[in-house]
Design an enzyme around this catalytic site. Structure first.
Site, PDB file in Angstrom:
ATOM      1  N   PHE A 197       0.855  -1.188   0.000  1.00  0.00           N
ATOM      2  CA  PHE A 197       0.000   0.000   0.000  1.00  0.00           C
ATOM      3  C   PHE A 197       0.893   1.240   0.000  1.00  0.00           C
ATOM      4  O   PHE A 197       1.891   1.287   0.707  1.00  0.00           O
ATOM      5  CB  PHE A 197      -0.923  -0.014   1.223  1.00  0.00           C
ATOM      6  CG  PHE A 197      -2.093   0.904   1.093  1.00  0.00           C
ATOM      7  CD1 PHE A 197      -3.177   0.563   0.302  1.00  0.00           C
ATOM      8  CD2 PHE A 197      -2.105   2.120   1.743  1.00  0.00           C
ATOM      9  CE1 PHE A 197      -4.262   1.420   0.170  1.00  0.00           C
ATOM     10  CE2 PHE A 197      -3.176   2.984   1.622  1.00  0.00           C
ATOM     11  CZ  PHE A 197      -4.256   2.629   0.831  1.00  0.00           C
TER      12      PHE A 197
ATOM     13  N   PHE B  25      -0.373  -2.895   8.019  1.00  0.00           N
ATOM     14  CA  PHE B  25      -0.958  -3.663   9.119  1.00  0.00           C
ATOM     15  C   PHE B  25      -0.496  -5.118   9.110  1.00  0.00           C
ATOM     16  O   PHE B  25      -0.425  -5.756  10.157  1.00  0.00           O
ATOM     17  CB  PHE B  25      -2.491  -3.579   9.056  1.00  0.00           C
ATOM     18  CG  PHE B  25      -3.157  -3.939  10.344  1.00  0.00           C
ATOM     19  CD1 PHE B  25      -3.186  -3.037  11.401  1.00  0.00           C
ATOM     20  CD2 PHE B  25      -3.760  -5.172  10.513  1.00  0.00           C
ATOM     21  CE1 PHE B  25      -3.797  -3.370  12.598  1.00  0.00           C
ATOM     22  CE2 PHE B  25      -4.375  -5.509  11.704  1.00  0.00           C
ATOM     23  CZ  PHE B  25      -4.396  -4.600  12.753  1.00  0.00           C
TER      24      PHE B  25
ATOM     25  N   ILE C 175      -0.201   7.028   5.641  1.00  0.00           N
ATOM     26  CA  ILE C 175      -0.429   8.457   5.428  1.00  0.00           C
ATOM     27  C   ILE C 175      -1.792   8.833   5.992  1.00  0.00           C
ATOM     28  O   ILE C 175      -2.796   8.178   5.694  1.00  0.00           O
ATOM     29  CB  ILE C 175      -0.326   8.811   3.929  1.00  0.00           C
ATOM     30  CG1 ILE C 175       1.067   8.411   3.406  1.00  0.00           C
ATOM     31  CG2 ILE C 175      -0.589  10.300   3.701  1.00  0.00           C
ATOM     32  CD1 ILE C 175       1.218   8.484   1.907  1.00  0.00           C
TER      33      ILE C 175
ATOM     34  N   HIS D 222      -8.455   6.002  10.936  1.00  0.00           N
ATOM     35  CA  HIS D 222      -7.793   4.770  10.512  1.00  0.00           C
ATOM     36  C   HIS D 222      -6.275   4.863  10.673  1.00  0.00           C
ATOM     37  O   HIS D 222      -5.619   3.920  11.118  1.00  0.00           O
ATOM     38  CB  HIS D 222      -8.174   4.479   9.055  1.00  0.00           C
ATOM     39  CG  HIS D 222      -7.611   3.216   8.514  1.00  0.00           C
ATOM     40  ND1 HIS D 222      -7.609   2.882   7.214  1.00  0.00           N
ATOM     41  CD2 HIS D 222      -7.012   2.177   9.095  1.00  0.00           C
ATOM     42  CE1 HIS D 222      -7.044   1.708   7.026  1.00  0.00           C
ATOM     43  NE2 HIS D 222      -6.667   1.268   8.165  1.00  0.00           N
TER      44      HIS D 222
ATOM     45  N   ARG E 275      10.377  11.986   3.153  1.00  0.00           N
ATOM     46  CA  ARG E 275      11.053  11.013   4.016  1.00  0.00           C
ATOM     47  C   ARG E 275      11.499   9.764   3.260  1.00  0.00           C
ATOM     48  O   ARG E 275      12.198   8.926   3.817  1.00  0.00           O
ATOM     49  CB  ARG E 275      10.128  10.620   5.159  1.00  0.00           C
ATOM     50  CG  ARG E 275       9.837  11.769   6.090  1.00  0.00           C
ATOM     51  CD  ARG E 275       8.893  11.364   7.178  1.00  0.00           C
ATOM     52  NE  ARG E 275       8.532  12.507   7.994  1.00  0.00           N
ATOM     53  CZ  ARG E 275       7.590  12.484   8.908  1.00  0.00           C
ATOM     54  NH1 ARG E 275       6.918  11.371   9.134  1.00  0.00           N
ATOM     55  NH2 ARG E 275       7.312  13.556   9.609  1.00  0.00           N
TER      56      ARG E 275
END
Length: 155
Positions: A23, A58, A83, A89, A128
């Site tokens: 993701f 996750f 993000i 969430h 980053r």
């Protein structure tokens, strides 16, 4: 004078597992590139690096635990990007991933390194992952080398 212990940054002969979330792949690919570059530049051979892709951040702790329990890696590097969006969430995912990664390292004794970007915006994540703020994948890999060597000294 107290005896001091410090891990050196020579990766030759060390084995690393990398778990990476798919993701936000446009970010995580940059993290992986940074990690692989750091490992190679510090003497780690490609055949001593194994990469496991998971659907998202996750799922990182589950596969990291499997890698750490296999006891064939000197360290496990966890890479991902979470993000912030308009819902809570982000808070649930970021917190659980961080706790899971920390728990695996403590329980297994295998350094399990948190290289998951938690950012408030896509722009911040991009910074980053190799733009303005360095590459957190590179940083995680260097930390993994140092910790793997330190753990060998402390055995």
């Amino acid at each position: 004078m107290p005896k001091l212990y410090e891990g050196h940054l020579i990766g030759q002969g060390l084995r690393f597992g990398i778990v990476i979330g798919r993701f936000n792949e446009f970010i995580t690919n940059k993290l992986l590139s940074g990690a692989l570059d750091a490992l190679n530049r510090h003497g780690v051979a490609d055949q001593d690096i194994e990469v496991a892709w998971v659907p998202g951040a996750f799922e990182i702790p589950m596969v990291a635990r499997k890698m750490a329990s296999a006891m064939k890696y000197d360290a496990v590097i966890c890479l991902g990007a979470v993000i912030r969006g308009a819902t809570p969430h982000f808070d649930y995912v970021a917190g659980e991933v961080a706790k899971g990664v920390a728990r695996i390292g403590l329980e297994s004794g295998v350094p399990t390194i948190f290289g998951v970007i938690t950012a408030d915006s896509i722009e911040q994540a991009i910074e980053r992952a190799g733009a303005k703020a360095g590459n957190k994948g590179w940083d995680a890999a260097v930390t993994a080398i140092e910790m793997a060597n330190l753990m060998k000294i402390l055995k």
